[in-house]
Write a protein that holds these residues in place. Structure first.
Motif, mmCIF file in Angstrom:
data_model
loop_
_atom_site.group_PDB
_atom_site.id
_atom_site.type_symbol
_atom_site.label_atom_id
_atom_site.label_comp_id
_atom_site.label_asym_id
_atom_site.label_seq_id
_atom_site.Cartn_x
_atom_site.Cartn_y
_atom_site.Cartn_z
ATOM 1 N N ILE A 26 12.623 59.393 18.122
ATOM 2 C CA ILE A 26 11.953 60.551 17.509
ATOM 3 C C ILE A 26 10.834 61.056 18.401
ATOM 4 O O ILE A 26 10.713 62.260 18.648
ATOM 5 N N LYS A 27 9.990 60.154 18.917
ATOM 6 C CA LYS A 27 8.868 60.578 19.760
ATOM 7 C C LYS A 27 9.342 61.278 21.026
ATOM 8 O O LYS A 27 8.708 62.215 21.495
ATOM 9 N N GLN A 28 10.464 60.826 21.581
ATOM 10 C CA GLN A 28 10.974 61.447 22.799
ATOM 11 C C GLN A 28 11.493 62.856 22.546
ATOM 12 O O GLN A 28 11.485 63.690 23.443
ATOM 13 N N ASN A 29 11.938 63.131 21.338
ATOM 14 C CA ASN A 29 12.534 64.428 21.025
ATOM 15 C C ASN A 29 11.542 65.442 20.456
ATOM 16 O O ASN A 29 11.935 66.553 20.116
ATOM 17 N N LEU A 30 10.266 65.077 20.335
ATOM 18 C CA LEU A 30 9.265 66.001 19.789
ATOM 19 C C LEU A 30 8.821 67.003 20.849
ATOM 20 O O LEU A 30 8.543 66.635 21.991
ATOM 21 N N SER A 31 8.750 68.273 20.442
ATOM 22 C CA SER A 31 8.216 69.292 21.337
ATOM 23 C C SER A 31 6.691 69.224 21.295
ATOM 24 O O SER A 31 6.110 68.537 20.454
ATOM 25 N N THR A 32 6.053 69.967 22.177
ATOM 26 C CA THR A 32 4.591 70.001 22.197
ATOM 27 C C THR A 32 4.046 70.546 20.878
ATOM 28 O O THR A 32 3.082 70.015 20.332
ATOM 29 N N LEU A 33 4.691 71.592 20.344
ATOM 30 C CA LEU A 33 4.248 72.160 19.068
ATOM 31 C C LEU A 33 4.426 71.155 17.926
ATOM 32 O O LEU A 33 3.595 71.087 17.023
ATOM 33 N N ASP A 34 5.504 70.377 17.972
ATOM 34 C CA ASP A 34 5.705 69.339 16.956
ATOM 35 C C ASP A 34 4.589 68.299 17.026
ATOM 36 O O ASP A 34 4.072 67.850 16.006
ATOM 37 N N LEU A 38 1.957 67.362 14.111
ATOM 38 C CA LEU A 38 1.758 65.981 13.640
ATOM 39 C C LEU A 38 0.303 65.560 13.779
ATOM 40 O O LEU A 38 -0.247 64.891 12.898
ATOM 41 N N TRP A 39 -0.334 65.948 14.893
ATOM 42 C CA TRP A 39 -1.739 65.587 15.073
ATOM 43 C C TRP A 39 -2.577 66.226 13.975
ATOM 44 O O TRP A 39 -3.436 65.569 13.393
ATOM 45 N N ILE A 40 -2.324 67.501 13.704
ATOM 46 C CA ILE A 40 -3.075 68.187 12.649
ATOM 47 C C ILE A 40 -2.826 67.517 11.306
ATOM 48 O O ILE A 40 -3.758 67.255 10.542
ATOM 49 N N THR A 41 -1.561 67.218 11.014
ATOM 50 C CA THR A 41 -1.227 66.563 9.742
ATOM 51 C C THR A 41 -1.913 65.214 9.623
ATOM 52 O O THR A 41 -2.484 64.884 8.580
ATOM 53 N N LEU A 93 -3.646 76.172 7.366
ATOM 54 C CA LEU A 93 -3.410 74.734 7.486
ATOM 55 C C LEU A 93 -2.241 74.262 6.619
ATOM 56 O O LEU A 93 -1.525 73.342 6.995
ATOM 57 N N MET A 94 -2.055 74.874 5.483
ATOM 58 C CA MET A 94 -1.004 74.442 4.565
ATOM 59 C C MET A 94 0.372 74.404 5.238
ATOM 60 O O MET A 94 1.058 73.383 5.192
ATOM 61 N N PRO A 95 0.816 75.491 5.905
ATOM 62 C CA PRO A 95 2.130 75.413 6.554
ATOM 63 C C PRO A 95 2.163 74.375 7.674
ATOM 64 O O PRO A 95 3.176 73.701 7.865
ATOM 65 N N LEU A 96 1.052 74.233 8.419
ATOM 66 C CA LEU A 96 1.031 73.227 9.484
ATOM 67 C C LEU A 96 1.180 71.826 8.918
ATOM 68 O O LEU A 96 1.906 70.997 9.467
ATOM 69 N N ILE A 97 0.510 71.566 7.827
ATOM 70 C CA ILE A 97 0.616 70.252 7.201
ATOM 71 C C ILE A 97 2.037 70.034 6.685
ATOM 72 O O ILE A 97 2.607 68.952 6.831
ATOM 73 N N MET A 98 2.612 71.082 6.123
ATOM 74 C CA MET A 98 3.983 70.955 5.633
ATOM 75 C C MET A 98 4.962 70.712 6.776
ATOM 76 O O MET A 98 5.899 69.921 6.649
ATOM 77 N N ILE A 99 4.748 71.365 7.915
ATOM 78 C CA ILE A 99 5.590 71.135 9.092
ATOM 79 C C ILE A 99 5.476 69.672 9.517
ATOM 80 O O ILE A 99 6.473 69.004 9.787
#
Length: 150
Positions: A26-34, A38-41, A93-99
């Protein structure tokens, strides 16, 4: 009765796929935006962040409401603007947290699939071991019958 030859340990090992670590995949397949989501969440979704925003808002509103007019740096109606800005921040923030939660859910699903894969392999191996034991029991019974006839 059909004779079954159980698989040997070497044959079982040849059938195995390498066990994969779902966390690494999973970590290898995460994009920078992902990773940012995740950091924000992970950081915004904490009580520490909540308390920081709550205390900052309380101090801001208290200072600009209770202090003498000369000491207020953001007198009414400006602190209303602060409340509006904080609400807009929450809306973003709500959509970012949901992502981030969706990404964490995908991660949990990948771990569950890896667990299922391991459990399936274990089931096949246990079945093979049981067949070996049945075969050994059959052979032992045949040997005992031969010994009884002598």
């Amino acid at each position: 009765m059909e004779s079954y030859k159980p698989k040997s340990l070497t044959e079982l090992k040849a059938l195995r796929k390498p066990i994969r670590n779902a966390n690494i995949v999973i970590k290898q397949n995460l994009s920078t935006l992902d990773k940012v989501a995740l950091w924000i969440t992970n950081n915004v979704g904490t009580m520490g962040f909540f308390l920081l925003v709550f205390i900052w808002t309380a101090v801001w509103l208290g200072w600009n409401s209770l202090m003498p007019k000369e000491m207020r740096f953001d007198p009414f109606p400006a602190f209303v603007l602060w409340l509006f800005i904080s609400n807009v921040l929450q809306i973003f923030l709500m959509p970012l947290i949901m992502i981030g939660q969706n990404l964490q859910s995908d991660h949990a699903e990948a771990r569950a699939e890896a667990d299922f894969e391991v459990n399936t392999k274990a089931e096949i191996e246990i079945e093979t071991i049981l067949m070996h034991l049945e075969n050994q029991n059959k052979i032992i019974m045949e040997i005992l019958e031969k010994l009884d006839k002598k």
